[in-house]
Design an enzyme around this catalytic site. Structure first.
Site, PDB file in Angstrom:
ATOM      1  N   SER A 144     -18.479  -9.643  57.199  1.00 17.90           N
ATOM      2  CA  SER A 144     -17.989  -8.823  56.089  1.00 17.90           C
ATOM      3  C   SER A 144     -18.936  -8.970  54.911  1.00 17.90           C
ATOM      4  O   SER A 144     -19.548 -10.025  54.718  1.00 17.90           O
ATOM      5  CB  SER A 144     -16.584  -9.264  55.664  1.00 17.90           C
ATOM      6  N   TYR A 158     -10.498 -15.464  53.189  1.00 13.39           N
ATOM      7  CA  TYR A 158     -11.150 -14.497  54.070  1.00 13.39           C
ATOM      8  C   TYR A 158     -12.661 -14.547  53.909  1.00 13.39           C
ATOM      9  O   TYR A 158     -13.403 -14.574  54.904  1.00 13.39           O
ATOM     10  CB  TYR A 158     -10.632 -13.099  53.757  1.00 13.39           C
TER      11      TYR A 158
END
Length: 249
Positions: A144, A158
């Site tokens: 990501s 995350y």
């Protein structure tokens, strides 16, 4: 147009929807036989298998909990035995759980499961694949853009899982290099999926943070994966490739 992955076998974890689904279909478009894993949606997984088979390649779907290392190891072994080999591993399965540090309403168990899936599941798949991959193998993880920075409150856990995958990728590139296997990570930004739709409540604010001012498509990420899986990327390893529309520019 030549299909550069003809004769290759790929496993795409989380290949029943979103980015994983697009990756599985793109690999098949380029000639690879494709296995996908799914956690819950058997119907969607089987529908994707049928779509892949229409492209003239072999396909299969297997249920596996990415938070369980034993299930992940069994998944990789089953795919290698079913298809006779394993050339490409794409770690696409993942979850996003938000939680601000110190907030008593934060679901700590969900954060722990996120780490187990996003980091532990990736590591388990890579360790298992090491027994089956040979010269020319490709390991590609979906990270990501927030691995580089945490742009909003509540995404630290995350972000940390995706930063761990990027760090693992650099280390694994060294470990697998002598075997002629490359290891890379693709780091998407804002991609129009069910989990983060381009018409969602925060979409306009998020788009404003990109250089291109818009969301990408799952196919944009899939194209990067196909490139890294192809012979054209034979000298690329340990790299983090941002597909983020300039989010981190």
């Amino acid at each position: 147009m030549p299909k550069v992955l003809t004769g290759k076998v790929a496993l795409v974890t989380g290949g029943s929807r979103g980015i994983g689904e697009a990756i599985a279909r793109a690999l098949a478009d380029n000639g690879a036989d494709v296995a996908i894993s799914y956690a819950a949606s058997r119907e969607r997984a089987e529908a994707n298998v049928r779509e892949i088979e229409r492209k003239g390649v072999r396909a299969a779907a297997f249920k596996a909990d990415q938070a369980d290392p034993a299930e992940v190891e069994r998944l990789v072994k089953t795919v290698a035995e079913r298809f006779g080999r394993l050339d490409i591993l794409v770690n696409s399965a993942g979850v996003l759980v938000a939680g601000v540090v110190g907030d008593p309403s934060t679901d700590v168990a969900a954060l722990q499961r996120q780490f187990a899936i996003n980091v532990g599941g990736v590591a388990a798949a890579v360790h298992a694949a090491a027994s089956f991959m040979g010269e020319g193998g490709r390991i590609i993880s979906i990270g990501s853009c927030v691995a580089r920075r945490s742009p909003w409150p509540g995404v630290s856990d995350y972000s940390a899982t995706k930063a761990a995958v990027a760090a693992y990728t650099r280390g694994w590139a060294r470990d697998f290099g002598p075997k002629g296997i490359t290891v890379n990570v693709v780091q998407p930004g804002l991609i129009d999926t069910e989990l983060n739709p381009a018409n969602g409540p925060y979409a306009e604010a998020q788009k404003a943070q990109t250089a291109l001012g818009r969301y990408g498509k799952p196919e944009d990420v899939a194209a990067a994966v196909v490139f890294l899986a192809s012979p054209a990327a034979a000298f690329i390893t340990g790299a983090s490739l941002d597909v983020d529309g300039g989010f981190n520019a």
